[in-house]
Each structure stands twice: as C-alpha cells, then as structure tokens.
Design a protein around this motif. Structure first.
Motif, short mmCIF file in Angstrom:
data_model
loop_
_atom_site.label_atom_id
_atom_site.label_comp_id
_atom_site.label_asym_id
_atom_site.label_seq_id
_atom_site.Cartn_x
_atom_site.Cartn_y
_atom_site.Cartn_z
N PHE A 356 0.63 -4.34 4.45
CA PHE A 356 1.15 -2.97 4.32
C PHE A 356 2.61 -3.00 3.91
N SER A 357 3.38 -3.93 4.50
CA SER A 357 4.82 -3.98 4.22
C SER A 357 5.10 -4.33 2.77
N THR A 359 3.07 -3.87 0.20
CA THR A 359 2.64 -2.73 -0.61
C THR A 359 3.71 -1.64 -0.61
N LYS A 360 4.27 -1.38 0.56
CA LYS A 360 5.32 -0.35 0.70
C LYS A 360 6.57 -0.74 -0.08
N VAL A 363 5.54 -0.90 -4.20
CA VAL A 363 4.42 -0.08 -4.69
C VAL A 363 4.58 0.29 -6.16
N VAL A 392 1.02 4.38 3.89
CA VAL A 392 0.90 3.21 2.99
C VAL A 392 -0.58 2.84 2.90
N TRP A 396 -2.62 5.66 -2.11
CA TRP A 396 -1.23 5.93 -2.51
C TRP A 396 -0.87 5.08 -3.74
#
Length: 449
Positions: A356-357, A359-360, A363, A392, A396
C-alpha cells in the motif's frame, strides 16, 4: 558471534528468498536447521527436500527441543511482526536473535566479498556475477535474491574464498556488510516507508559505500551522485557498451574497458537494463583477476533468473513473459525491452501492485508507466507486511491510468480473462503472489497457442 559455536539455526520466515539461501548454507556446513513460514511454496518444498523441517503455524509447541537449546541461533526477517509468538518466545528467553543481514555480514566478512547494491537490478546482477566467477573456476559462495536458471538455486557453495551477495537497502540491511568490491546500480526513490525521503535513502547508500574495505573498489552507474569507477551504455563510462546490434533476440556489442576493447560480445537477456546489469557484473568480476576475454565469453552463456524477463511461452505469433517488476522504473524497463525485442506487437500487461505504501508514494508514476502498454489488467494490491491505507486501492490507481483499455479484476477471474487475450505479447508483473499464478496462466494459454 562465532558461528563455530552454533549447533542449530532456527529461521522465522524461512521461505523468503534471502532467508532460504542462508538456511541452505547452514545445512550445507553441518548445522541443524528448521524454521517457520506462513505458507508452503516451491521454496519451502525445496528446503524440506534437503531435510530441513518447516512448519506453517505460528506455534511455539511446533518448535522441537533441538531449537530451544541455548546455543541456537535465531534468524528472523524484518517482515515478521514483533507480535509473532515464536519471535516473542525467543526474545523473552534471551536467545541470540539476528536479522538475516547481520548473519550475512558475519559469514562474508573474511572473504573477498562482492556486493551489489541498488534499488533495481541487484538480483540479476548478482546472478550474472556468480555465473561469471563460476565459469572462471573461482571458489565462491553466493547468496542470491532469486532462483538462478544457471544454478537452479538461490545459493551456490563451491568454496569460501569469494562471496557474492545482494546488498539490500530495505531496512538498511546493507550497512551490515563489509565488501571488498561493491557496485551501486541505481538509487531511485523506494522504501519510503523506511526512509521517509529520497535524500535519506541516498544518504544510506553513501553510508554503504563507506563500508567498503580499505583498497576496495566501487562501481557506479554513470550519472549517479557517487564517486567510483563508472559503467554505462554509449556514454563514455570507464566500462562501456558500444555498437549494439540485435540478432535473433540477443544483443551483440563491443565492450570497452579501461585497458582494452572486446568485440562481438553476446548477451541473451532482453532489455537495456539487463545489459547494464551484465556490464556491472563483468566489471566487478574483472577485479578478481579473471581474464576479461574469458568473462566476456561467459556473458554469452548466462541463462537468466526466474521471474526476471522470463519467457514462459515463446511462439512465433505469441509470447508470455513473467517479471518481478514492482516499481515504476522497473515497469518502464520491461516495457522498453518488449518494444525493442517484439516491435509492432500489441502488448497486454497484468500488474499486481506490491505494498500500500509503495502504491501511495508512486501512484502517478505507476499510472504513467502502465499507460504505455496497449492494454492493462490490474489486480488488487498485495499487502505483504502492511495494513491497508485508507483510499489507497487498485481502483484509485486504475482511475489514474490514461489508457482506455484498462480493467481491474479479482485474481480468481484472471484465468478466464487471459483466455480472451488477443495481444501478441502478454506480460505478468509484480513482486507479490502473482508469481504463483504464472504456471496456471502458462498452462491455460498453452492450450490456446
């Protein structure tokens, strides 16, 4: 810590690519070895075939008495949460707990250590380097971050005079090493969950460079903000590749060194990024005293690394490629390689975001690199060690991809989706469990082609 005094070694997270190489090492040198991991994989299957006991439930009762003896070394991966009951047991009992990187540093410190650092290219470069040294007959131990197709393993033990290791920047692991010869392939922003900023990441790389032994050598890709012997493609670097041609899917080129020019060198792995990896490995290997011409010839017989631009199907009218790319720079490198080797073909990418981190943090860069493909099939984010971050999601990311041929699907719908693929090239990308889907995709598509 003196490894001679250690009789048994227990691994928490034994199925990791780096952890399993260490487990194989300790088994080879005669220690009792066992470990835990979350799920069975081909890697844990391979360890069990070597007589290493592995269980898949976080349960202290499943650890045999052999590994509760005080002279047991406990090796753990940073991906294991501190709440893990086996980790807590060993910690509370006062056992000797070491991160994988610390143990790697202890094993390799008295050898002629060749360490490859960089945010991209480490695994391929170390596998090429191990192959080159093996071809030159040097006594080496290699801890590889992937399964080398030349050795069919992530571990090589043909002697202890030379060691080849990945210098991993995650969790600042590479600061435990003291290399004789080191290389930095790249320093792109990554692991910002650890470092916070790109500047802090670069500071850590400079710290790593400071760990090189006196009279050691540093190789850096030309253009990086580090002082060292440079390597590059058509850019006047100290070690440089010139006059590149493509013949039957392989590169043919001239290799310029500080002392000679070697003509008509062959390298079979697609992608300019892989050419750079091969060049870095060659330059490092020269420092061992091997003949440059012999090393250049050995470049031509390198087979590759599993999940690094691996052709799963290669027919005249269709190819299926599998790659570990999980950062926008890596995705762009794969895209470049496909367009160069399969010009004019329609290309569909399947991508599973990793963390997730990450991707954030990247992005927009992910969206830009994925938009270059002709069709995008996106899977849900693989969380690995992380909890979800609000907002996230793969949806998105999908909305940011500027390509009308895009869709988000569940992993369970993937096989049905690929059956309808009309592209000449299909590529699966990601560092999560997408690799486990690749054999299923290959089987499904083999019927159709």
């Amino acid at each position: 810590m003196n490894l001679k005094d250690i009789h048994s070694v227990y691994f928490i997270g034994i199925g990791g690519i780096g952890m399993s190489a260490l487990a194989r090492y300790f088994k080879f040198v005669g220690k009792e070895v066992a470990g835990y991991d979350r799920t069975p994989t081909p890697i844990t299957d391979g360890l069990m075939e070597k007589g290493i006991s592995v269980h898949f439930e976080d349960n202290v009762d499943l650890i045999s008495d052999t590994f509760k003896h005080p002279n047991t070394l406990v090796v753990y991966t940073p991906a294991v949460p501190s709440t893990h009951s086996e980790f807590q047991f060993y910690k509370n009992q006062g056992f000797n707990l070491k991160k994988r990187s610390e143990v790697l540093g202890i094993i390799t410190k008295d050898s002629f250590c060749l360490a490859v650092a960089g945010t991209h290219g480490k695994t391929t470069t170390t596998c090429i380097l191990a192959h080159l040294l093996k071809e030159c007959g040097l006594p080496l131990t290699a801890f590889l971050g992937g399964i080398s197709e030349d050795f069919n393993s992530n571990f090589v033990l043909d002697g202890t005079e030379y060691s080849v290791v990945e210098a991993d920047e995650f969790d600042r692991s590479f600061l435990r090493l003291t290399p004789t010869v080191a290389c930095v392939t790249s320093m792109d922003a990554d692991h910002l969950d650890i470092y916070g900023t790109k500047e802090e990441l670069e500071h850590s790389f400079r710290e790593f460079v400071g760990k090189i032994k006196p009279n050691g050598k540093l190789f850096v890709r030309k253009g990086l903000p580090l002082e060292g012997i440079t390597f590059g493609i058509e850019d006047g670097a100290d070690y440089c590749i010139e006059n590149i041609e493509i013949e039957h899917g392989a590169y043919i080129f001239d290799l310029i060194t500080p002392s000679e020019v070697i003509k008509n060198v062959k390298f079979n792995k697609p992608g300019r990024h892989n050419l750079l990896n091969g060049l870095a490995a060659f330059a490092m290997a020269v420092q061992t005293g091997c003949s440059p011409k012999r090393l250049a010839k050995a470049l031509g017989s390198f087979k590759g690394v599993q999940r690094r631009f691996s052709y799963q199907i290669k027919e005249k009218d269709f190819v299926f490629i599998d790659d570990y790319a999980h950062h926008p720079t890596e995705i762009s490198a794969v895209h470049q390689a496909i367009r160069e080797m399969h010009a004019g073909e329609r290309v569909t990418v399947i991508f599973q975001p990793h963390l997730f981190s990450r991707t954030k943090d990247f992005v927009d860069d992910f969206a830009a690199s994925l938009s270059d493909f002709d069709e995008v099939i996106l899977l849900d984010i693989y969380p690995a060690r992380e909890e979800p971050i609000e907002g996230v999601t793969s949806q998105w990311l999908l909305e940011k991809i500027e390509n009308p041929n895009k869709k988000l699907i569940s992993k369970s719908a993937l096989l049905e989706e690929v059956k309808n693929c009309k592209s000449g090239v299909l590529v699966a990308l990601g560092a999560g469990d997408i690799g486990l889907e690749v054999p299923k995709i290959k089987k499904e598509l083999s019927y159709a082609h």
